[in-house]
Design a protein around this motif. Sequence first.
Motif, PDB file in Angstrom:
ATOM      1  N   GLY A   1      47.005 -21.340 -81.131  1.00  0.00           N
ATOM      2  CA  GLY A   1      46.896 -21.336 -82.421  1.00  0.00           C
ATOM      3  C   GLY A   1      47.457 -22.392 -83.247  1.00  0.00           C
ATOM      4  N   PRO A   2      48.659 -22.988 -82.732  1.00  0.00           N
ATOM      5  CA  PRO A   2      49.306 -24.084 -83.487  1.00  0.00           C
ATOM      6  C   PRO A   2      48.380 -25.260 -83.564  1.00  0.00           C
ATOM      7  CG  PRO A   2      50.858 -23.137 -82.211  1.00  0.00           C
ATOM      8  CD  PRO A   2      49.619 -22.339 -82.012  1.00  0.00           C
ATOM      9  N   LEU A   3      47.544 -25.823 -82.450  1.00  0.00           N
ATOM     10  CA  LEU A   3      46.644 -26.875 -82.494  1.00  0.00           C
ATOM     11  C   LEU A   3      45.557 -26.688 -83.335  1.00  0.00           C
ATOM     12  CD1 LEU A   3      46.660 -27.601 -78.523  1.00  0.00           C
ATOM     13  CD2 LEU A   3      47.758 -28.835 -80.310  1.00  0.00           C
ATOM     14  N   ILE A   4      44.904 -25.392 -83.481  1.00  0.00           N
ATOM     15  CA  ILE A   4      44.015 -25.255 -84.362  1.00  0.00           C
ATOM     16  C   ILE A   4      44.460 -25.194 -85.880  1.00  0.00           C
ATOM     17  CG2 ILE A   4      42.248 -23.447 -85.283  1.00  0.00           C
ATOM     18  CD1 ILE A   4      42.042 -22.376 -82.489  1.00  0.00           C
ATOM     19  N   GLY A   5      45.645 -24.684 -86.084  1.00  0.00           N
ATOM     20  CA  GLY A   5      46.170 -24.870 -87.218  1.00  0.00           C
ATOM     21  C   GLY A   5      46.553 -26.153 -87.703  1.00  0.00           C
ATOM     22  N   GLY A   6      47.229 -27.057 -86.796  1.00  0.00           N
ATOM     23  CA  GLY A   6      47.284 -28.159 -87.069  1.00  0.00           C
ATOM     24  C   GLY A   6      46.060 -29.172 -87.583  1.00  0.00           C
ATOM     25  N   ALA A   7      44.997 -29.073 -86.681  1.00  0.00           N
ATOM     26  CA  ALA A   7      43.712 -29.572 -87.134  1.00  0.00           C
ATOM     27  C   ALA A   7      42.889 -29.101 -88.426  1.00  0.00           C
ATOM     28  CB  ALA A   7      42.912 -29.406 -85.908  1.00  0.00           C
ATOM     29  N   ILE A   8      43.254 -27.897 -88.652  1.00  0.00           N
ATOM     30  CA  ILE A   8      42.713 -27.302 -89.923  1.00  0.00           C
ATOM     31  C   ILE A   8      43.685 -27.922 -91.148  1.00  0.00           C
ATOM     32  CG2 ILE A   8      42.407 -25.447 -91.609  1.00  0.00           C
ATOM     33  CD1 ILE A   8      41.988 -23.727 -88.971  1.00  0.00           C
ATOM     34  N   ALA A   9      44.960 -28.046 -90.884  1.00  0.00           N
ATOM     35  CA  ALA A   9      45.865 -28.382 -91.944  1.00  0.00           C
ATOM     36  C   ALA A   9      45.580 -30.025 -92.356  1.00  0.00           C
ATOM     37  CB  ALA A   9      47.169 -28.340 -91.630  1.00  0.00           C
ATOM     38  N   ALA A  10      45.318 -30.921 -91.218  1.00  0.00           N
ATOM     39  CA  ALA A  10      44.801 -32.378 -91.386  1.00  0.00           C
ATOM     40  C   ALA A  10      43.340 -32.502 -92.331  1.00  0.00           C
ATOM     41  CB  ALA A  10      44.652 -32.957 -90.018  1.00  0.00           C
ATOM     42  N   GLY A  11      42.369 -31.567 -91.827  1.00  0.00           N
ATOM     43  CA  GLY A  11      41.260 -31.320 -92.612  1.00  0.00           C
ATOM     44  C   GLY A  11      41.577 -31.259 -94.129  1.00  0.00           C
TER      45      GLY A  11
ATOM     46  N   GLY B   1      59.748 -41.030 -84.884  1.00  0.00           N
ATOM     47  CA  GLY B   1      59.217 -40.399 -85.899  1.00  0.00           C
ATOM     48  C   GLY B   1      59.332 -39.193 -86.205  1.00  0.00           C
ATOM     49  N   ALA B   2      60.131 -38.434 -84.896  1.00  0.00           N
ATOM     50  CA  ALA B   2      60.446 -37.053 -84.733  1.00  0.00           C
ATOM     51  C   ALA B   2      59.173 -35.926 -85.217  1.00  0.00           C
ATOM     52  CB  ALA B   2      61.530 -36.562 -85.704  1.00  0.00           C
ATOM     53  N   HIS B   3      58.146 -36.226 -84.343  1.00  0.00           N
ATOM     54  CA  HIS B   3      56.948 -35.242 -84.323  1.00  0.00           C
ATOM     55  C   HIS B   3      57.387 -33.851 -83.786  1.00  0.00           C
ATOM     56  CE1 HIS B   3      53.357 -38.414 -84.451  1.00  0.00           C
ATOM     57  NE2 HIS B   3      54.440 -38.623 -85.270  1.00  0.00           N
ATOM     58  N   LEU B   4      57.875 -33.923 -82.772  1.00  0.00           N
ATOM     59  CA  LEU B   4      58.431 -32.918 -82.077  1.00  0.00           C
ATOM     60  C   LEU B   4      57.735 -31.643 -81.749  1.00  0.00           C
ATOM     61  CD1 LEU B   4      61.889 -32.785 -83.721  1.00  0.00           C
ATOM     62  CD2 LEU B   4      61.355 -34.302 -81.867  1.00  0.00           C
ATOM     63  N   ASN B   5      56.357 -31.727 -81.965  1.00  0.00           N
ATOM     64  CA  ASN B   5      55.320 -30.633 -82.110  1.00  0.00           C
ATOM     65  C   ASN B   5      54.047 -31.229 -81.882  1.00  0.00           C
ATOM     66  OD1 ASN B   5      53.587 -28.717 -82.923  1.00  0.00           O
ATOM     67  ND2 ASN B   5      54.933 -27.930 -84.434  1.00  0.00           N
ATOM     68  N   PRO B   6      53.454 -30.734 -80.779  1.00  0.00           N
ATOM     69  CA  PRO B   6      51.834 -31.201 -80.737  1.00  0.00           C
ATOM     70  C   PRO B   6      50.965 -31.023 -81.763  1.00  0.00           C
ATOM     71  CG  PRO B   6      52.663 -30.290 -78.644  1.00  0.00           C
ATOM     72  CD  PRO B   6      53.626 -29.876 -79.497  1.00  0.00           C
ATOM     73  N   ALA B   7      51.061 -29.941 -82.402  1.00  0.00           N
ATOM     74  CA  ALA B   7      50.492 -29.772 -83.606  1.00  0.00           C
ATOM     75  C   ALA B   7      50.490 -30.763 -84.512  1.00  0.00           C
ATOM     76  CB  ALA B   7      50.514 -28.344 -84.153  1.00  0.00           C
ATOM     77  N   VAL B   8      51.735 -31.245 -84.776  1.00  0.00           N
ATOM     78  CA  VAL B   8      52.025 -32.145 -86.198  1.00  0.00           C
ATOM     79  C   VAL B   8      51.510 -33.618 -85.272  1.00  0.00           C
ATOM     80  CG1 VAL B   8      54.018 -33.627 -87.054  1.00  0.00           C
ATOM     81  CG2 VAL B   8      54.190 -31.331 -86.747  1.00  0.00           C
TER      82      VAL B   8
ATOM     83  N   VAL C   1      52.408 -27.802 -91.158  1.00  0.00           N
ATOM     84  CA  VAL C   1      51.766 -29.057 -91.137  1.00  0.00           C
ATOM     85  C   VAL C   1      51.289 -29.605 -92.524  1.00  0.00           C
ATOM     86  CG1 VAL C   1      49.740 -30.344 -90.398  1.00  0.00           C
ATOM     87  CG2 VAL C   1      51.063 -28.804 -88.742  1.00  0.00           C
ATOM     88  N   LEU C   2      50.929 -28.757 -93.394  1.00  0.00           N
ATOM     89  CA  LEU C   2      50.655 -29.102 -94.565  1.00  0.00           C
ATOM     90  C   LEU C   2      51.986 -29.837 -95.448  1.00  0.00           C
ATOM     91  CD1 LEU C   2      48.128 -26.838 -96.362  1.00  0.00           C
ATOM     92  CD2 LEU C   2      47.819 -29.214 -96.030  1.00  0.00           C
ATOM     93  N   ALA C   3      53.029 -29.147 -95.233  1.00  0.00           N
ATOM     94  CA  ALA C   3      54.369 -29.322 -95.725  1.00  0.00           C
ATOM     95  C   ALA C   3      54.740 -30.815 -95.229  1.00  0.00           C
ATOM     96  CB  ALA C   3      55.455 -28.432 -95.575  1.00  0.00           C
ATOM     97  N   VAL C   4      54.669 -30.966 -93.723  1.00  0.00           N
ATOM     98  CA  VAL C   4      54.767 -32.270 -93.217  1.00  0.00           C
ATOM     99  C   VAL C   4      53.938 -33.465 -93.775  1.00  0.00           C
ATOM    100  CG1 VAL C   4      54.597 -33.566 -91.267  1.00  0.00           C
ATOM    101  CG2 VAL C   4      55.713 -31.239 -91.059  1.00  0.00           C
ATOM    102  N   LEU C   5      52.828 -33.106 -94.067  1.00  0.00           N
ATOM    103  CA  LEU C   5      51.762 -34.014 -94.243  1.00  0.00           C
ATOM    104  C   LEU C   5      51.835 -34.627 -95.923  1.00  0.00           C
ATOM    105  CD1 LEU C   5      48.402 -33.168 -92.649  1.00  0.00           C
ATOM    106  CD2 LEU C   5      50.153 -34.869 -91.746  1.00  0.00           C
TER     107      LEU C   5
ATOM    108  N   GLY D   1      50.487 -19.855 -89.904  1.00  0.00           N
ATOM    109  CA  GLY D   1      51.959 -20.484 -89.993  1.00  0.00           C
ATOM    110  C   GLY D   1      51.881 -21.985 -89.805  1.00  0.00           C
ATOM    111  N   THR D   2      50.964 -22.310 -88.691  1.00  0.00           N
ATOM    112  CA  THR D   2      51.031 -23.882 -88.443  1.00  0.00           C
ATOM    113  C   THR D   2      50.616 -24.614 -89.703  1.00  0.00           C
ATOM    114  OG1 THR D   2      50.747 -23.310 -86.078  1.00  0.00           O
ATOM    115  CG2 THR D   2      50.416 -25.431 -86.825  1.00  0.00           C
TER     116      THR D   2
END
Length: 264
Positions: free
Chosen positions: A247-257, A63-70, A171-175, A166-167
């Motif tokens: 920073g990216p982990l926090i950003g990824g979580a916020i984007a998911a929310g 699935g090519a996440h390639l990023n722990p934040a994703v 992540v919003l673009a990915v989701l 930035g994250t």
Amino acid sequence: MSSSDIFIGETIGTAILILLGGGVCAAVTLKASKARNAGWLAITFGWGFAVLTAVYTTAPLSGAHLNPAVTLALAIKDGDWSNVPVYWAGQILGAMIGAGLVWIAYYGQFHAHLTDREIVGGPGAQDTAAKAVEAQEMGAGPVLGVFSTGPEVRVAWQNLATEIIGTIVLVLAVLTQGLNDEGNGLGTLGALITALVVVSIGLSLGGPTGYAINPARDLGPRIVHALLPLPNKGGSDWGYAWIPVAGPLIGGAIAAGIYNVAFA
């Protein structure tokens, strides 16, 4: 997807990502490179093409996440955490392999750059050694930017906020645009969209910190920088290293929310 497919896919994909992304940083930075001083546009487009290549190559496997934040964002979105450790392990290992391959590809350039007295000091060997010690005390050695990110102005809260913002965009673009039909990674069109988003983030938000927006992209190569036998390499700036991870982990979580509230 089996756990072995996920691990192999993420390892290969992240290695390609860092090989091509770190490679453009080396090409622009190192003195004996033909692309020396090609500039920020070359770096941002180089990273975008790196994302595109890595995703197209490995999407069928993992699935090519390639990023722990994703990966974190998808786990929050779907409520499935079972494969998160496998994804993260493959991403960190792949990032380290990719950084090692950059070193091999630019071995002569690293040596020429780090033994050039215009870079590390002069006119004598004693001055060069003193310059290397000074660089280590300052935190970041003269080629650390090939491997990992660093701030232009060191203000921790601002640097952290920049990585978070930035994250969130990534992540919003990915989701919202970049998931395949199964919803577990980037589809074909999503790979192109995400690559262009990475270029956009680099151009618009990359100036303050170098836009890690990916914990593995920064941490894996930083470990490799610390381990490699590079002459006069200086420090690996571990005092800053938590920001491009947190920073990216926090950003990824916020984007998911945001996704779960606004789009789900």
